[in-house]
Write a protein that holds these residues in place. Structure first.
Motif, PDB file in Angstrom:
ATOM      1  N   PRO A  95     -49.054 -25.228 -12.160  1.00 16.63           N
ATOM      2  CA  PRO A  95     -48.137 -24.117 -12.387  1.00 16.63           C
ATOM      3  C   PRO A  95     -48.648 -23.018 -13.314  1.00 16.63           C
ATOM      4  O   PRO A  95     -48.018 -21.974 -13.435  1.00 16.63           O
ATOM      5  CB  PRO A  95     -46.906 -24.799 -12.992  1.00 16.63           C
ATOM      6  CG  PRO A  95     -47.473 -25.968 -13.717  1.00 16.63           C
ATOM      7  CD  PRO A  95     -48.618 -26.437 -12.855  1.00 16.63           C
ATOM      8  N   VAL A  96     -49.761 -23.227 -13.982  1.00 18.15           N
ATOM      9  CA  VAL A  96     -50.258 -22.233 -14.928  1.00 18.15           C
ATOM     10  C   VAL A  96     -51.645 -21.781 -14.481  1.00 18.15           C
ATOM     11  O   VAL A  96     -52.646 -22.440 -14.750  1.00 18.15           O
ATOM     12  CB  VAL A  96     -50.312 -22.807 -16.370  1.00 18.15           C
ATOM     13  CG1 VAL A  96     -50.807 -21.760 -17.344  1.00 18.15           C
ATOM     14  CG2 VAL A  96     -48.941 -23.330 -16.787  1.00 18.15           C
ATOM     15  N   HIS A 100     -49.817 -29.759 -23.713  1.00 21.62           N
ATOM     16  CA  HIS A 100     -50.075 -29.271 -22.361  1.00 21.62           C
ATOM     17  C   HIS A 100     -48.930 -29.648 -21.425  1.00 21.62           C
ATOM     18  O   HIS A 100     -48.471 -28.833 -20.619  1.00 21.62           O
ATOM     19  CB  HIS A 100     -51.377 -29.865 -21.805  1.00 21.62           C
ATOM     20  CG  HIS A 100     -52.589 -29.496 -22.579  1.00 21.62           C
ATOM     21  ND1 HIS A 100     -53.468 -30.430 -23.064  1.00 21.62           N
ATOM     22  CD2 HIS A 100     -53.069 -28.296 -22.963  1.00 21.62           C
ATOM     23  CE1 HIS A 100     -54.442 -29.819 -23.703  1.00 21.62           C
ATOM     24  NE2 HIS A 100     -54.230 -28.521 -23.659  1.00 21.62           N
ATOM     25  N   LEU A 101     -48.469 -30.894 -21.539  1.00 14.91           N
ATOM     26  CA  LEU A 101     -47.366 -31.346 -20.679  1.00 14.91           C
ATOM     27  C   LEU A 101     -46.092 -30.542 -20.934  1.00 14.91           C
ATOM     28  O   LEU A 101     -45.361 -30.233 -19.987  1.00 14.91           O
ATOM     29  CB  LEU A 101     -47.098 -32.838 -20.888  1.00 14.91           C
ATOM     30  CG  LEU A 101     -48.063 -33.783 -20.189  1.00 14.91           C
ATOM     31  CD1 LEU A 101     -47.862 -35.210 -20.680  1.00 14.91           C
ATOM     32  CD2 LEU A 101     -47.902 -33.713 -18.681  1.00 14.91           C
ATOM     33  N   ASP A 102     -45.838 -30.201 -22.185  1.00 13.24           N
ATOM     34  CA  ASP A 102     -44.667 -29.355 -22.494  1.00 13.24           C
ATOM     35  C   ASP A 102     -44.737 -28.037 -21.727  1.00 13.24           C
ATOM     36  O   ASP A 102     -43.764 -27.629 -21.081  1.00 13.24           O
ATOM     37  CB  ASP A 102     -44.600 -29.034 -23.995  1.00 13.24           C
ATOM     38  CG  ASP A 102     -44.088 -30.172 -24.840  1.00 13.24           C
ATOM     39  OD1 ASP A 102     -43.396 -31.058 -24.307  1.00 13.24           O
ATOM     40  OD2 ASP A 102     -44.374 -30.164 -26.051  1.00 13.24           O
ATOM     41  N   LEU A 103     -45.883 -27.389 -21.810  1.00 12.58           N
ATOM     42  CA  LEU A 103     -46.051 -26.102 -21.138  1.00 12.58           C
ATOM     43  C   LEU A 103     -45.942 -26.240 -19.620  1.00 12.58           C
ATOM     44  O   LEU A 103     -45.241 -25.470 -18.965  1.00 12.58           O
ATOM     45  CB  LEU A 103     -47.408 -25.494 -21.506  1.00 12.58           C
ATOM     46  CG  LEU A 103     -47.785 -24.204 -20.790  1.00 12.58           C
ATOM     47  CD1 LEU A 103     -46.820 -23.088 -21.151  1.00 12.58           C
ATOM     48  CD2 LEU A 103     -49.211 -23.809 -21.140  1.00 12.58           C
ATOM     49  N   LEU A 104     -46.623 -27.249 -19.066  1.00 14.18           N
ATOM     50  CA  LEU A 104     -46.583 -27.435 -17.617  1.00 14.18           C
ATOM     51  C   LEU A 104     -45.186 -27.772 -17.126  1.00 14.18           C
ATOM     52  O   LEU A 104     -44.746 -27.284 -16.078  1.00 14.18           O
ATOM     53  CB  LEU A 104     -47.581 -28.514 -17.194  1.00 14.18           C
ATOM     54  CG  LEU A 104     -49.058 -28.184 -17.423  1.00 14.18           C
ATOM     55  CD1 LEU A 104     -49.922 -29.393 -17.119  1.00 14.18           C
ATOM     56  CD2 LEU A 104     -49.484 -26.987 -16.596  1.00 14.18           C
ATOM     57  N   ARG A 105     -44.479 -28.604 -17.861  1.00 16.53           N
ATOM     58  CA  ARG A 105     -43.131 -28.985 -17.451  1.00 16.53           C
ATOM     59  C   ARG A 105     -42.203 -27.773 -17.488  1.00 16.53           C
ATOM     60  O   ARG A 105     -41.430 -27.536 -16.560  1.00 16.53           O
ATOM     61  CB  ARG A 105     -42.612 -30.116 -18.359  1.00 16.53           C
ATOM     62  CG  ARG A 105     -41.231 -30.631 -17.985  1.00 16.53           C
ATOM     63  CD  ARG A 105     -41.273 -31.326 -16.623  1.00 16.53           C
ATOM     64  NE  ARG A 105     -39.955 -31.584 -16.114  1.00 16.53           N
ATOM     65  CZ  ARG A 105     -39.398 -32.793 -16.045  1.00 16.53           C
ATOM     66  NH1 ARG A 105     -40.052 -33.850 -16.446  1.00 16.53           N
ATOM     67  NH2 ARG A 105     -38.195 -32.940 -15.548  1.00 16.53           N
TER      68      ARG A 105
END
Length: 166
Positions: A46-47, A152-157
């Motif tokens: 997504p990024v 990283h998971l925070d941003l991707l989620r």
């Protein structure tokens, strides 16, 4: 999927309980970041232009657990977690990976790591040839590695479905 429970570690515990409690709290948070995503969302990028996916990060953390605790520290003869094409532990996804299979592997590897940590002293040195770190260092490193990738998971989620939280 099993229920995911996060327990904050006690703030006034001994060194072992504090460090292992922090690592377990972070491990549970990793699982929560995949919880509720569809297969398509978990494997999406997504990024742009990054190739990171939520599932790829969890798969990487599974390999890191194996590498640091089982292979390098405990000296167990296990399958190397990365390919010769990617010897430094990237975030590759295999065609047959699913969210369920990745989470199962992560839970299994974390359980093996917990057993190794519980059976040894923080002062014990790694058993693999050429390794000079002690268990304390390995646990601290896994806290750092897991926390970094949770960012990283925070941003991707959030980019995937707007979900934010701890």
């Amino acid at each position: 999927m099993p229920e995911i429970t996060r327990t904050r570690p006690p703030e006034d515990a001994d060194e072992r309980s504090t460090l292992t409690g922090l690592l377990d709290f972070l491990r549970s948070t990793v699982e929560l970041k995949l919880n509720g995503l569809t297969e398509e969302q978990a494997f999406a990028r997504p990024v742009a232009p990054s190739e990171l996916t939520p599932a790829g990060i969890v798969k990487h953390l599974t390999a890191v657990e194996r590498f640091w605790f089982s292979i390098d520290f405990a000296g167990l003869d296990l399958e190397w977690p990365w390919s010769e094409d990617d010897p430094h532990g990237g975030f590759p996804i295999a065609p047959d990976d699913t969210v369920a299979s990745i989470l199962t592997s992560y839970r299994t590897e974390c359980a093996r790591s917990r057993e190794i940590v519980a059976a040894t002293s923080f002062d014990d040195l790694a058993r693999s040839e050429g390794m000079t770190f002690n268990l304390r260092y390995a646990v601290a490193h896994l806290i750092e590695e897991t926390a970094r990738h949770l960012g990283h998971l925070d941003l991707l989620r959030e980019a995937t479905d707007g979900e934010v939280g701890e």
